[in-house]
Design a protein around this motif. Structure first.
Motif, short mmCIF file in Angstrom:
data_model
loop_
_atom_site.label_atom_id
_atom_site.label_comp_id
_atom_site.label_asym_id
_atom_site.label_seq_id
_atom_site.Cartn_x
_atom_site.Cartn_y
_atom_site.Cartn_z
N ALA A 18 22.06 -77.68 -72.51
CA ALA A 18 20.74 -77.24 -72.03
C ALA A 18 20.45 -77.80 -70.64
O ALA A 18 19.59 -77.27 -69.94
CB ALA A 18 19.66 -77.68 -73.00
N MET A 19 21.16 -78.83 -70.21
CA MET A 19 20.92 -79.44 -68.92
C MET A 19 21.76 -78.82 -67.81
O MET A 19 21.65 -79.20 -66.66
CB MET A 19 21.20 -80.95 -68.99
N THR A 20 22.63 -77.88 -68.13
CA THR A 20 23.45 -77.25 -67.11
C THR A 20 22.68 -76.13 -66.44
O THR A 20 21.68 -75.64 -66.93
CB THR A 20 24.74 -76.68 -67.73
N PHE A 21 23.16 -75.73 -65.28
CA PHE A 21 22.52 -74.64 -64.56
C PHE A 21 22.76 -73.32 -65.25
O PHE A 21 21.92 -72.44 -65.25
CB PHE A 21 23.03 -74.58 -63.12
N GLU A 22 23.93 -73.16 -65.83
CA GLU A 22 24.28 -71.93 -66.54
C GLU A 22 24.58 -72.28 -67.99
O GLU A 22 25.73 -72.42 -68.38
CB GLU A 22 25.49 -71.28 -65.88
N ASN A 23 23.55 -72.42 -68.80
CA ASN A 23 23.78 -72.85 -70.17
C ASN A 23 24.21 -71.71 -71.08
O ASN A 23 24.72 -71.93 -72.14
CB ASN A 23 22.54 -73.54 -70.74
N ASP A 24 24.01 -70.46 -70.68
CA ASP A 24 24.45 -69.32 -71.48
C ASP A 24 25.68 -68.71 -70.82
O ASP A 24 25.61 -68.14 -69.74
CB ASP A 24 23.33 -68.28 -71.58
N ARG A 25 26.82 -68.86 -71.47
CA ARG A 25 28.08 -68.39 -70.87
C ARG A 25 28.11 -66.88 -70.70
O ARG A 25 28.59 -66.36 -69.71
CB ARG A 25 29.27 -68.83 -71.71
N GLY A 67 26.22 -62.08 -64.96
CA GLY A 67 25.72 -62.23 -63.59
C GLY A 67 26.86 -62.24 -62.58
O GLY A 67 26.75 -61.67 -61.49
N GLU A 68 27.98 -62.87 -62.92
CA GLU A 68 29.14 -62.88 -62.04
C GLU A 68 29.73 -61.48 -61.90
O GLU A 68 30.17 -61.09 -60.82
CB GLU A 68 30.18 -63.86 -62.59
#
Length: 79
Positions: free
Chosen positions: A42-49, A55-56
């Motif tokens: 939850a602390m990452t910028f992209e928590n949903d792979r 988006g990429e």
């Protein structure tokens, strides 16, 4: 009169910059027992792979190029 106002404004700017920089000196390093909370997904910028992957895909479709997101090579096909 304008010279005094300019000097006061510059003095205020210098004082506020010094105050802001002195506040940065009080930041403590992260303790070992606190690092577990920072390592959560939850602390990452992209928590949903899946969302980051989507988006990429949208980004590469708009740019008409692949690579450049942590992978060697660019859109020209060279490595």
């Amino acid at each position: 009169m304008k010279v005094i106002a300019k000097k006061a404004a510059s003095l205020l700017l210098i004082a506020s910059a010094a105050l802001a920089l002195s506040a940065c000196g009080t930041i403590k390093p992260v303790q070992p027992w606190e690092k577990g909370n920072l390592a959560k997904t939850a602390m990452t910028f992209e928590n949903d792979r899946l969302e980051s992957r989507y988006g990429e895909h949208i980004y590469t479709s708009r740019e008409s190029a692949s690579g450049g997101a942590g992978v060697g090579g660019g859109g020209c096909g060279c490595n």
